[in-house]
Design a protein around this motif. Structure first.
Motif, short mmCIF file in Angstrom:
data_model
loop_
_atom_site.label_atom_id
_atom_site.label_comp_id
_atom_site.label_asym_id
_atom_site.label_seq_id
_atom_site.Cartn_x
_atom_site.Cartn_y
_atom_site.Cartn_z
N ASP A 5 17.58 -13.61 -2.54
CA ASP A 5 18.22 -12.29 -2.54
C ASP A 5 19.34 -12.22 -3.57
O ASP A 5 19.61 -11.15 -4.14
CB ASP A 5 18.75 -11.95 -1.14
CG ASP A 5 17.62 -11.66 -0.17
OD1 ASP A 5 16.56 -11.19 -0.63
OD2 ASP A 5 17.80 -11.89 1.04
N ARG A 227 17.59 -2.11 -0.01
CA ARG A 227 17.15 -3.16 0.90
C ARG A 227 18.23 -4.23 1.08
O ARG A 227 18.46 -4.71 2.19
CB ARG A 227 15.88 -3.82 0.37
CG ARG A 227 15.02 -4.48 1.43
CD ARG A 227 14.02 -5.44 0.84
NE ARG A 227 14.67 -6.73 0.56
CZ ARG A 227 14.02 -7.78 0.07
NH1 ARG A 227 12.75 -7.69 -0.22
NH2 ARG A 227 14.65 -8.92 -0.13
N ASP A 231 20.28 -5.37 4.53
CA ASP A 231 20.20 -6.71 5.11
C ASP A 231 21.52 -7.48 5.08
O ASP A 231 21.66 -8.47 5.82
CB ASP A 231 19.14 -7.53 4.36
CG ASP A 231 17.74 -6.97 4.56
OD1 ASP A 231 17.53 -6.22 5.53
OD2 ASP A 231 16.87 -7.26 3.72
#
Length: 292
Positions: A5, A227, A231
């Motif tokens: 990420d 996204r 998260d």
């Protein structure tokens, strides 16, 4: 954050920074209005497959007209008016300054001490940049470009009204809402024949730039960013936006050979430094209610 990420957050910053260069190339053939309209027409393609999010039309229009239409049209006018791509990327990121300031005025979100310091540093940097205006681009063009971070900041705050909806669906419909008036503006300002001429005589290079700006920078990158914000806490994700002006400046130097005088370069670094202080500081606390 997971290493994968982290890589995605860096990728988004690289995509957004590079998009400034693609915009500069596209503006060699397209008017600012048409280039911005095409950006959102392409990015709105997913609307064919996703339903409109459960957000009222007034809210959807308000977010779209500020976060997308106003921000990117002002950017396009600035770049078309001669503002260097690297400088444009720095100016746009000053939205952090305006977001915190507007949140303090409208919602009583008192900035922390470090955020106040960051605002002061970024403001000094903007004043330094103002001292270089008038040599390679006009004061008017710079004033129009400064509307971009203002619209960006207002859009950030309006986005709070769309909590709990799918980010991908929301951004697709925001693009559609922005595309319609932008296309109408392009036709009204430039005329039907000139607009069609620009579209029908678009080079392959510009077409690829528009696909990159529309599909990759606007559609794909905003989905990734949404996204990541879903998260992870914003404090972990948002600082990666600091990479955008560095990528934009580096890319413009490589592609266009852009250089900056000492005062402008110092101002750009000062703005980025102020933004870093603001983004890395703790979140502001709401003002206590009267009588509490």
């Amino acid at each position: 954050m997971k290493p994968a990420d982290v890589c995605l957050a860096v990728l988004v910053a690289v995509i957004w920074g590079s998009a400034f260069v693609l915009s500069r190339i596209a503006l060699d053939e397209l008017s600012p209005e048409l280039m911005t309209a095409l950006r959102f027409i392409i990015a709105a393609i997913p609307c064919l497959f996703v339903a409109r999010p459960k957000v009222s039309w007034p809210t959807l229009i308000a977010i779209s007209f500020t976060l997308f239409l106003g921000q990117f049209l002002a950017q396009a006018y600035g770049i078309a008016g001669g503002v260097p791509v690297g400088l444009t990327s720095v100016i746009v990121q000053s939205q952090a300054l305006f977001t915190i300031a507007f949140a303090a005025v409208l919602f009583g979100e008192r900035p922390t001490r470090m955020q106040t310091v960051g605002i002061a540093i970024a403001a000094i940097g903007l004043l330094m940049i103002c001292g270089t205006v008038g040599y390679d681009f006009s004061v008017t063009v710079f004033a129009v470009l400064m509307l971009s971070p203002v619209f960006f900041a207002v859009g950030n705050l309006l986005l709070r009204r769309a909590q709990g909806v799918a980010m991908f669906d929301l951004f697709a419909w925001l693009c559609l809402v922005a595309a319609v008036p932008l296309l109408a503006l392009a036709v009204a300002k430039n005329g039907v024949a000139p607009t069609w001429h620009q579209l029908s005589h678009m080079s392959l290079a510009v077409l690829l730039c528009m696909l990159g700006i529309g599909l990759v920078s606007t559609c794909f990158a905003y989905w990734l960013w949404g996204r990541l914000l879903r998260d992870y806490p914003a404090a972990q994700v948002v600082p990666f936006a600091l990479l955008v002006p560095f990528v934009g400046s580096a890319a413009s130097s490589i592609v266009f050979g852009e250089t900056f005088g000492r005062l402008r370069l110092a101002g750009m670094l000062t703005v980025v430094g102020g933004i870093a202080v603001m983004l890395l500081a703790k979140r502001p606390q709401p003002l206590p209610e009267a009588g509490a």
